[in-house]
Enzyme design. Structure first.
Site, short mmCIF file in Angstrom:
data_model
loop_
_atom_site.label_atom_id
_atom_site.label_comp_id
_atom_site.label_asym_id
_atom_site.label_seq_id
_atom_site.Cartn_x
_atom_site.Cartn_y
_atom_site.Cartn_z
N ASN A 1 0.86 -1.19 0.00
CA ASN A 1 0.00 0.00 0.00
C ASN A 1 0.91 1.25 0.00
O ASN A 1 1.62 1.52 0.96
CB ASN A 1 -0.88 -0.06 1.26
CG ASN A 1 -1.78 1.15 1.40
OD1 ASN A 1 -1.39 2.27 1.09
ND2 ASN A 1 -2.98 0.93 1.90
N ASP B 1 -0.95 -4.28 10.00
CA ASP B 1 -2.35 -4.43 9.59
C ASP B 1 -3.10 -3.29 10.26
O ASP B 1 -2.96 -3.05 11.46
CB ASP B 1 -2.93 -5.79 10.00
CG ASP B 1 -4.13 -6.13 9.13
OD1 ASP B 1 -4.00 -6.02 7.89
OD2 ASP B 1 -5.20 -6.47 9.67
N ARG C 1 -0.57 5.17 13.04
CA ARG C 1 0.67 4.56 12.53
C ARG C 1 1.88 5.14 13.25
O ARG C 1 2.82 4.44 13.60
CB ARG C 1 0.72 4.84 11.02
CG ARG C 1 1.73 4.02 10.24
CD ARG C 1 1.35 3.94 8.78
NE ARG C 1 0.17 3.13 8.60
CZ ARG C 1 -1.02 3.63 8.25
NH1 ARG C 1 -1.17 4.91 7.99
NH2 ARG C 1 -2.06 2.83 8.14
P1 IMP Z 1 -4.25 -3.41 5.25
O1 IMP Z 1 -3.61 -3.09 6.57
O2 IMP Z 1 -3.25 -3.38 4.13
O3 IMP Z 1 -5.09 -4.64 5.31
O4 IMP Z 1 -5.25 -2.23 4.87
C1 IMP Z 1 -5.59 -1.23 5.73
C2 IMP Z 1 -6.75 -0.42 5.14
O5 IMP Z 1 -7.27 0.36 6.22
C3 IMP Z 1 -6.29 0.59 4.09
O6 IMP Z 1 -6.39 0.07 2.79
C4 IMP Z 1 -7.26 1.74 4.32
O7 IMP Z 1 -8.47 1.48 3.67
C5 IMP Z 1 -7.52 1.69 5.82
N1 IMP Z 1 -6.55 2.56 6.53
C6 IMP Z 1 -5.54 2.17 7.35
N2 IMP Z 1 -4.86 3.22 7.80
C7 IMP Z 1 -5.42 4.30 7.23
C8 IMP Z 1 -5.11 5.69 7.29
O8 IMP Z 1 -4.15 6.15 7.92
N3 IMP Z 1 -5.93 6.49 6.58
C9 IMP Z 1 -7.00 6.03 5.86
N4 IMP Z 1 -7.30 4.75 5.74
C10 IMP Z 1 -6.51 3.87 6.43
#
Ligand code: IMP
Length: 199
Positions: A9, A70, A182
């Site tokens: 990401n 995550d 984060r």
């Molecule tokens: P993963 O941790 O890759 O499974 O995905 C986390 C998902 O949570 C991201 O794709 C966003 O949709 C959402 N997310 C996590 N942190 C943030 C942030 O700081 N801002 C906005 N969306 C977030």
């Protein structure tokens, strides 16, 4: 110390790079730096399990200490949704913008005091010591009734800190990095590395 930040990401990756940048003892590598293109299925039931699945997988691929995260958004009135499904909420076919619209639609009957939500970031580190290292950060706020701002990624345009009225997407990356979930999980992770004399 060399560390792999194992995420596909780009929004997250940019934030990770900026937050870690001030620590001169750490050199960050990305998956693309190491030409790792494999993906791993997030089959866990919790943020912790999914972070561990990703960190284990990419540590085995890279052989260098690996951090995986995550993260997601929990909306209290939606029973914690989208939660661990934040990245794929509404189905794989939707993009970030469409996912924010889906949330706005689901939240349309809830008035201000009932729009509470939080972002969660769970980091798992593998390869730093015998056992895995975990750390967690939270950012509390509420869901706006329309999108605002162009910065950030994911659900930033509809998330607002308590006692503020502009979304996270109205903040610069540096402003967001001072207060974000984060930032908190990374700070805690670094404290563990320093306490255990790993960096
Ligand atoms: P993963 O941790 O890759 O499974 O995905 C986390 C998902 O949570 C991201 O794709 C966003 O949709 C959402 N997310 C996590 N942190 C943030 C942030 O700081 N801002 C906005 N969306 C977030």
């Amino acid at each position: 110390m060399n560390i792999l930040i194992a995420t596909t990401n780009n929004g997250k990756l940019n934030e990770f790079k900026k937050i870690f940048n001030f620590n001169k003892n750490i050199k960050l590598f990305t998956l693309s730096d190491l030409s790792i293109n494999d993906d791993v299925e997030e089959t866990g039931k919790t943020f912790e399990e999914n972070a561990a699945i990703k960190a284990d997988f990419y540590y085995r691929k890279s052989g260098i200490p690996t951090i995986s995260e995550d993260s997601g958004l929990e909306i209290f009135k939606l029973g914690g949704e989208p939660g661990i499904y934040s990245a794929r909420y509404g189905g794989e076919g939707l993009n970030d913008l469409e996912r924010t619209e889906l949330i706005l639609e689901k939240m349309k009957d809830f008035q201000t005091p009932y729009r509470g939500a939080q972002f969660i970031s769970v980091i798992c580190g593998v390869g730093f010591k015998k056992e895995k290292i975990f750390s967690k950060g939270l950012l509390k706020g509420y869901i706006l009734d329309k999108k605002q701002g162009l910065n950030g990624f994911g659900y930033d345009p509809i998330f607002c800190l308590n006692n503020e009225n502009l979304s996270l997407a109205c903040k610069s990356i540096d402003e967001k990095n001072q207060i974000s979930h984060r930032r908190k999980s990374i700070d805690k992770f670094l404290k563990i590395l320093i306490k255990d004399r790993i960096v």
